[in-house]
Design a protein around this motif. Sequence first.
Motif, mmCIF file in Angstrom:
data_model
loop_
_atom_site.group_PDB
_atom_site.id
_atom_site.type_symbol
_atom_site.label_atom_id
_atom_site.label_comp_id
_atom_site.label_asym_id
_atom_site.label_seq_id
_atom_site.Cartn_x
_atom_site.Cartn_y
_atom_site.Cartn_z
ATOM 1 N N LEU A 1 1.514 -1.298 0.696
ATOM 2 C CA LEU A 1 0.141 -0.214 -0.140
ATOM 3 C C LEU A 1 1.310 1.533 -0.415
ATOM 4 O O LEU A 1 0.477 2.160 -0.446
ATOM 5 N N ASP A 2 2.192 1.370 1.081
ATOM 6 C CA ASP A 2 2.638 2.690 0.724
ATOM 7 C C ASP A 2 3.035 2.861 -0.630
ATOM 8 O O ASP A 2 3.358 3.576 -0.488
ATOM 9 N N LYS A 3 3.329 1.617 -1.362
ATOM 10 C CA LYS A 3 4.500 1.863 -2.304
ATOM 11 C C LYS A 3 3.604 2.486 -3.886
ATOM 12 O O LYS A 3 4.030 2.748 -4.425
ATOM 13 N N HIS A 4 2.121 1.549 -3.664
ATOM 14 C CA HIS A 4 1.135 1.658 -5.058
ATOM 15 C C HIS A 4 1.001 1.928 -4.952
ATOM 16 O O HIS A 4 -0.452 2.848 -5.689
ATOM 17 N N VAL A 5 -0.291 2.775 -3.647
ATOM 18 C CA VAL A 5 -1.632 3.611 -3.046
ATOM 19 C C VAL A 5 -1.209 4.628 -2.988
ATOM 20 O O VAL A 5 -1.934 5.527 -2.903
#
Length: 429
Positions: free
Chosen positions: A263-267
């Motif tokens: 989530l931190d990387k992509h969202v």
Amino acid sequence: MSEADPESVQSGSAATADASGGGTSRRALLAWGGAGLALGAAAAGGTAAILRQNSEPAAPGTMGMAVPFHGEHQAGIATPVQDRLHFAAFDVKTKDRAELIKLLKEWTAAARLMTAGLPVGEGGFGGLPEAPPDDTGEALGLKASRLTLTIGFGPGLFAGDRFGLNGRRPVALVDLEQFPGDNLDASRSGGDLCVQACADDPQVAVHAIRQLARIGFGKVAVRWSQLGFGKTSSTTPDEQTPRNMMGFKDGTRNISGTDKAALDKHVWVGAGDGSDWLTGGSYLVARRIRMHIETWDRTPLQEQEDIFGRDKGEGAPVGKSKEREEPFLKAMKPEAHVRLAHPDTNDGATILRRGYSFTDGTDGLGRLDAGLFFLAYQRDVRKGFIPIQRNLAKNDSLNEYIQHVGSAVFAVPPGVRDKDDWWGRTLFT
């Protein structure tokens, strides 16, 4: 709506004005200025932040439980996907910045109550007969049903410095290009604001959008809306993967709502991504995808499976026996949907999907107006949806059976932190 988990209802912040003196009740307005003044105030949604007296929370049930409203991120993104959707895009009609901010605060207050399973204002009945009720009443007696309300801001909100937001438009909030095969309907595209209402009960979701539209009367107007059912993507990989209207399992490789690293990387928008007010938020792409159902239903099974790159029964990738086995992309046809949408084919581009099926009657020629209402959240539209869609639009064999007919993009602000916070505060202050 019936009483539920009070996480999002703060003590003292939503007491009735008659009880606390912390505002102006409809009865006081009638006493001061007569029924006309009270009717005007009710229509404008001025009492939306008031909680009905004697509303005590009840223990949540399994399907009727409330999703916490407050948090670092808005609910309705990584939240386990509910079964029903009512999505609405709004045009802002007011030209007054202060009036828009006031509306966003009123919307937040109403959302805080509805997501807790509580009625808005003084409720749907029992008030003065000379004034319309504060709540339309169709969700009275229903549980919270995991209702989430998620707001987004479209590019038009920043155009021409309408509300003193010059220079505040995020660089990643780009206007989506016209992709090959698009046949976009302007009446189903765009919008200054959007609200995504997800719930396990369709009436709860519809009620939520109806209430916000009612509160915003005269300040905003619904530009378009979409009802959805039967989630076609899941943020909980341990659950049964849902199927789309073509009968295939969809969302097998979706980001898990508990995978913080992904989530931190992509969202989630990061602190160094260029728009500090959006840190902790995301970007949303909404696409209405019409499926040519009648043509698809006459297509041989083997061809259907080749088009997707999965078998229709188990959902296993080509050459595999289980759905969740890692796909061997080169075993699929070059134009297979799964192969072209996979991160390995798109330089790692990854999105979080929250799609829903829809059926909106027929098109006048006896054909079902049905398909997928595609919702995708990502950290940067330019590195998420756009490269994936470019690849699919040019090469996907599924394009023979679908057409994108509606489109919108929004910047989704971070979550409401506490009872004093409100939707869009980081943007407007």
